[in-house]
Design a protein around this motif. Structure first.
Motif, PDB file in Angstrom:
ATOM      1  N   GLY A  40      -5.814  -7.233  27.878  1.00  0.00           N
ATOM      2  CA  GLY A  40      -4.960  -8.223  27.205  1.00  0.00           C
ATOM      3  C   GLY A  40      -5.635  -8.708  25.931  1.00  0.00           C
ATOM      4  N   GLY A  41      -4.894  -8.717  24.816  1.00  0.00           N
ATOM      5  CA  GLY A  41      -5.482  -9.156  23.549  1.00  0.00           C
ATOM      6  C   GLY A  41      -6.462  -8.152  22.991  1.00  0.00           C
ATOM      7  N   ASN A  42      -6.237  -6.872  23.298  1.00  0.00           N
ATOM      8  CA  ASN A  42      -7.113  -5.818  22.770  1.00  0.00           C
ATOM      9  C   ASN A  42      -7.291  -5.983  21.256  1.00  0.00           C
ATOM     10  OD1 ASN A  42      -7.045  -2.909  21.397  1.00  0.00           O
ATOM     11  ND2 ASN A  42      -8.214  -2.816  23.289  1.00  0.00           N
ATOM     12  N   PRO A  43      -8.534  -5.856  20.764  1.00  0.00           N
ATOM     13  CA  PRO A  43      -8.769  -6.144  19.336  1.00  0.00           C
ATOM     14  C   PRO A  43      -7.942  -5.286  18.378  1.00  0.00           C
ATOM     15  CG  PRO A  43     -10.743  -5.239  20.405  1.00  0.00           C
ATOM     16  CD  PRO A  43      -9.767  -5.563  21.485  1.00  0.00           C
ATOM     17  N   LEU A  44      -7.710  -4.022  18.766  1.00  0.00           N
ATOM     18  CA  LEU A  44      -6.891  -3.176  17.879  1.00  0.00           C
ATOM     19  C   LEU A  44      -5.446  -3.662  17.857  1.00  0.00           C
ATOM     20  CD1 LEU A  44      -7.699   0.621  18.201  1.00  0.00           C
ATOM     21  CD2 LEU A  44      -8.127  -0.925  16.296  1.00  0.00           C
ATOM     22  N   SER A  45      -4.935  -4.005  19.036  1.00  0.00           N
ATOM     23  CA  SER A  45      -3.554  -4.504  19.107  1.00  0.00           C
ATOM     24  C   SER A  45      -3.407  -5.795  18.293  1.00  0.00           C
ATOM     25  CB  SER A  45      -3.151  -4.777  20.554  1.00  0.00           C
ATOM     26  OG  SER A  45      -3.236  -3.606  21.317  1.00  0.00           O
ATOM     27  N   CYS A  46      -4.408  -6.679  18.412  1.00  0.00           N
ATOM     28  CA  CYS A  46      -4.329  -7.951  17.672  1.00  0.00           C
ATOM     29  C   CYS A  46      -4.435  -7.714  16.169  1.00  0.00           C
ATOM     30  CB  CYS A  46      -5.420  -8.907  18.131  1.00  0.00           C
ATOM     31  SG  CYS A  46      -5.121  -9.543  19.792  1.00  0.00           S
ATOM     32  N   ALA A  47      -5.263  -6.760  15.763  1.00  0.00           N
ATOM     33  CA  ALA A  47      -5.373  -6.446  14.329  1.00  0.00           C
ATOM     34  C   ALA A  47      -4.039  -5.913  13.819  1.00  0.00           C
ATOM     35  CB  ALA A  47      -6.486  -5.422  14.103  1.00  0.00           C
TER      36      ALA A  47
END
Ligand code: PLP
Length: 396
Positions: free
Chosen positions: A282-289
């Motif tokens: 959840g909130g994977n850094p790539l997804s958030c970017a």
């Protein structure tokens, strides 16, 4: 048959007897290309995902930048990760009191599950209310909120204590009482074919939740992030949710979901016991970017205004004796056909003709029109003309 198609049919678990089966080589903007480089105009954007279109350069740039820094480093909630923090801060610019906090998850269904757990623990109450025609995900808790027996029954027993009320009927709201932990609602029910709530109904719903202490959860998983012409669809109604669910478009093409609520509410997940909800990715850094890139596009290209402009074009163009109605808001629209059950057949004919459309989970009488919000007007017009031609041919 191409080898990939053969392997797809052999090795991937099917979800329907007749998948659309388009073999994708690449996708850009409002187009998907198959292996023969045939171009399809995408009128569904991966089911309300691609608000900024496929592979927007700003999203790709944000991804490349983050890839150089780090990928997954820790489960959600323990480390301070720049893309998560920046995204939370940015998303909360679009919310009002009492919502001031975000919990990032992986998907829409997980957002629904988390909201159900949060509401139960916060209120100490056992029951939920959902509406007929609503869809909140396919995991067991989320599926329990689905009123239609046909979808629920084969997987029973699911969660007990859920009341399914008729959508838009104020009288039925009396069922919400002091035992109701939360009420789940889409203010525009996507999967019945973009059916909007009446403003009086939502006002009565908010009042009833206030009177009984039930939490009001607004599912913006399909309607949010500009799709209906405002950042959140509930803003059209001036509605004030206690909890917002987001996913789909949020990750800019990568998996990401979010539950937005008050910090006060979320605190109960961290104590007695701690770790009340755990998610690795959840909130994977790539997804958030990617999500930050998507929000940049949303603001810079004024995607909300684009959705409203293009809704007008669609309504003006899709006039035909076989079209009963164009329902919905912004670029979450249903082209309701007079001929019952015709949508799957027409969608396949459109695909042949180079336009990707679809029907709805609860309606085969309507075609889905939910393209990227920045689809160029010329491309949209071309797709609509093809749609009309297919409808005309069917009518003969
Ligand atoms: N809620 C709504 C309104 C949806 O349309 C969907 C998916 O279509 C979901 C929840 C579930 O989201 P996901 O497929 O990411 O689990």
């Amino acid at each position: 048959m191409h080898r990939l198609e053969k392997l797809f049919l052999e090795h991937l678990a099917p979800t329907s007897p007749e998948p659309l089966g388009l073999t994708v080589s690449r996708a850009r903007g409002a187009y998907i290309f198959d292996l023969k480089n045939k171009r399809y105009i995408d009128l569904i954007a991966g089911i309300s995902v691609g608000v900024a279109g496929h592979s927007h350069p700003r999203i790709l740039r944000a991804l490349r930048k983050q890839m150089k820094r780090h990928l997954h480093v820790m489960v959600y909630g323990e480390f301070v990760q720049r893309p998560q923090v920046k995204l939370a801060e940015r998303l909360l610019r679009y919310t009002e009191a009492p919502i001031d906090c975000v919990y990032f998850v992986n998907s829409g269904a997980e957002a629904t599950e988390l909201a159900m757990k949060l509401a139960k623990k916060a209120t100490g109450r056992p029951h939920f209310v959902a509406f007929r025609g609503g869809y909140h995900g396919s995991t067991q808790g989320a599926l329990s909120l689905m009123a239609e027996e046909k979808w629920r029954f084969p997987f029973s027993p699911l969660l007990p204590g859920i009341a399914y009320l008729p959508f838009n009927e104020i009288e039925a709201l009396k069922t919400i009482d002091q035992s109701t932990a939360a009420v789940f609602v889409e203010v525009i029910q996507a999967e019945t074919g973009a059916s909007p709530a009446r403003p009086e109904f939502l006002k009565a719903l908010r009042d009833r939740c206030d009177a009984t202490g039930a939490l009001l959860v607004v599912d913006e998983i399909q309607t949010g992030l500009g799709r209906t012409g405002k950042f959140w669809s509930h803003s059209w109604y001036g509605l004030r949710p206690d909890i917002i669910l987001s996913a789909k478009a949020l990750g800019g093409g990568l998996p990401l979901g979010a539950v937005l609520a008050s910090r006060h509410l979320f605190k109960i997940l961290a104590n007695h016991p701690p770790l009340g909800h755990i998610t690795t990715f959840g909130g994977n850094p790539l997804s958030c970017a990617a999500a930050l890139g998507m929000l940049e596009v949303l603001e810079k290209e004024n995607l909300c205004a684009q959705a409203i402009e293009k809704e007008k074009i669609i309504r003006e163009t899709l006039v035909h004796p076989q079209v009963a109605e164009v329902r919905g808001r912004g670029l979450l629209l249903a082209l309701v056909l007079r001929q019952k059950g015709a949508a799957p057949r027409l969608a396949r004919q459109c695909l042949e003709a180079g336009v990707m459309t679809d029907w709805f989970l609860f309606s085969e009488d309507a075609l889905r029109i939910a393209p990227p919000l920045n689809i160029p007007e010329k491309v949209l017009q071309k797709a609509l003309n093809i749609l009309l031609k297919v409808i005309e041919k069917e009518a003969k």
